[in-house]
Design a protein around this motif. Structure first.
Motif, PDB file in Angstrom:
ATOM      1  N   ASN A  30       0.808  -1.204   0.000  1.00 57.47           N
ATOM      2  CA  ASN A  30       0.000   0.000   0.000  1.00 57.47           C
ATOM      3  C   ASN A  30       0.856   1.274   0.000  1.00 57.47           C
ATOM      4  N   ASN A  31       1.769   1.372  -0.983  1.00 57.15           N
ATOM      5  CA  ASN A  31       2.611   2.573  -1.061  1.00 57.15           C
ATOM      6  C   ASN A  31       2.128   3.537  -2.132  1.00 57.15           C
ATOM      7  N   GLY A  32       2.030   4.803  -1.755  1.00 52.00           N
ATOM      8  CA  GLY A  32       1.810   5.827  -2.743  1.00 52.00           C
ATOM      9  C   GLY A  32       3.090   6.075  -3.528  1.00 52.00           C
ATOM     10  N   MET A  33       2.970   6.756  -4.672  1.00 51.51           N
ATOM     11  CA  MET A  33       4.145   7.084  -5.471  1.00 51.51           C
ATOM     12  C   MET A  33       4.022   8.514  -5.978  1.00 51.51           C
ATOM     13  N   GLY A  34       5.154   9.108  -6.305  1.00 48.34           N
ATOM     14  CA  GLY A  34       5.130  10.487  -6.745  1.00 48.34           C
ATOM     15  C   GLY A  34       6.209  10.805  -7.759  1.00 48.34           C
ATOM     16  N   ASN A  76       4.399  -2.950 -11.167  1.00 44.26           N
ATOM     17  CA  ASN A  76       5.210  -2.097 -10.288  1.00 44.26           C
ATOM     18  C   ASN A  76       5.674  -0.837 -11.014  1.00 44.26           C
ATOM     19  N   THR A  77       4.778  -0.241 -11.767  1.00 41.80           N
ATOM     20  CA  THR A  77       5.140   0.878 -12.632  1.00 41.80           C
ATOM     21  C   THR A  77       4.195   2.056 -12.426  1.00 41.80           C
ATOM     22  N   VAL A  78       4.773   3.244 -12.430  1.00 45.47           N
ATOM     23  CA  VAL A  78       3.992   4.471 -12.402  1.00 45.47           C
ATOM     24  C   VAL A  78       4.359   5.286 -13.633  1.00 45.47           C
ATOM     25  N   TYR A  79       3.392   5.987 -14.189  1.00 43.75           N
ATOM     26  CA  TYR A  79       3.585   6.761 -15.406  1.00 43.75           C
ATOM     27  C   TYR A  79       3.286   8.238 -15.158  1.00 43.75           C
ATOM     28  N   LEU A  80       3.866   9.065 -15.996  1.00 44.52           N
ATOM     29  CA  LEU A  80       3.524  10.481 -15.997  1.00 44.52           C
ATOM     30  C   LEU A  80       3.383  10.911 -17.459  1.00 44.52           C
ATOM     31  N   CYS A  95      11.170   9.874  -9.827  1.00 41.99           N
ATOM     32  CA  CYS A  95      10.042   9.176  -9.231  1.00 41.99           C
ATOM     33  C   CYS A  95      10.439   8.714  -7.834  1.00 41.99           C
ATOM     34  N   ALA A  96       9.442   8.495  -7.010  1.00 42.83           N
ATOM     35  CA  ALA A  96       9.711   8.142  -5.626  1.00 42.83           C
ATOM     36  C   ALA A  96       8.580   7.294  -5.065  1.00 42.83           C
ATOM     37  N   VAL A  97       8.933   6.450  -4.090  1.00 39.32           N
ATOM     38  CA  VAL A  97       7.972   5.599  -3.393  1.00 39.32           C
ATOM     39  C   VAL A  97       7.698   6.201  -2.021  1.00 39.32           C
ATOM     40  N   TYR A 110       8.634  10.513   1.271  1.00 43.52           N
ATOM     41  CA  TYR A 110       9.041   9.453   0.353  1.00 43.52           C
ATOM     42  C   TYR A 110      10.312   8.777   0.855  1.00 43.52           C
ATOM     43  N   GLN A 111      10.382   7.465   0.670  1.00 45.44           N
ATOM     44  CA  GLN A 111      11.499   6.701   1.215  1.00 45.44           C
ATOM     45  C   GLN A 111      12.486   6.218   0.171  1.00 45.44           C
ATOM     46  N   TYR A 112      12.051   6.042  -1.052  1.00 41.49           N
ATOM     47  CA  TYR A 112      12.952   5.573  -2.107  1.00 41.49           C
ATOM     48  C   TYR A 112      12.841   6.510  -3.304  1.00 41.49           C
ATOM     49  N   TRP A 113      13.972   6.764  -3.928  1.00 44.54           N
ATOM     50  CA  TRP A 113      14.025   7.686  -5.063  1.00 44.54           C
ATOM     51  C   TRP A 113      14.758   7.050  -6.240  1.00 44.54           C
ATOM     52  N   GLY A 114      14.289   7.381  -7.453  1.00 43.91           N
ATOM     53  CA  GLY A 114      14.968   6.949  -8.659  1.00 43.91           C
ATOM     54  C   GLY A 114      16.098   7.899  -9.014  1.00 43.91           C
ATOM     55  N   GLN A 115      16.796   7.579 -10.107  1.00 44.23           N
ATOM     56  CA  GLN A 115      17.968   8.353 -10.475  1.00 44.23           C
ATOM     57  C   GLN A 115      17.626   9.582 -11.320  1.00 44.23           C
TER      58      GLN A 115
END
Length: 123
Positions: A30-34, A76-80, A95-97, A110-115
């Motif tokens: 149940n994680n949001g993403m941004g 496990n994918t989010v789009y913009l 992107c971030a979790v 947010y706890q995890y971030w992409g590059q």
């Protein structure tokens, strides 16, 4: 957990790009993403967020009605989806979790971030 963002590139003003962010493994259920962005010489700013179930979304005023966030939990994918791009949208997009189930505008939630993936919009 690793996040891989892709889809950035060069676009003309008024054009469109679609960013994708794949999370390397299944996060808790149940994680949001941004999405956030950072333009040269500026601080990182919030762009958009989505709740775990996808029913709740949030946008910054600068992108509202032009960008659309969505997700495919099975992948496990989010789009913009970014439409009507403007030169001021030029930035590195991250992107971030989220720590919880709700995506918010606060980077500290947010706890995890992409590059990051670079988006350049020419006038």
């Amino acid at each position: 957990v690793q996040l891989q963002a892709s889809g950035g590139g060069l676009a003309q003003a008024g054009g469109s790009l679609r960013l994708s962010c794949v999370v390397s493994r299944r996060t808790s259920s149940n994680n949001g993403m941004g999405w956030f962005r950072q333009a040269p010489g500026k601080e990182r700013e919030f762009v958009s967020a989505i709740n775990w179930r996808g029913g709740g979304t949030l946008y910054s005023d600068s992108v509202k009605d032009r960008f659309t966030i969505s997700r495919e939990n099975a992948k496990n994918t989010v789009y913009l989806q970014m439409n009507s791009l403007k030169p001021e949208d030029t930035a590195v997009y991250y992107c971030a979790v989220a720590r919880g189930s709700v995506g918010s505008s606060a980077a500290e939630s947010y706890q995890y971030w992409g590059q990051g993936t670079l988006v350049t919009v020419s006038s």
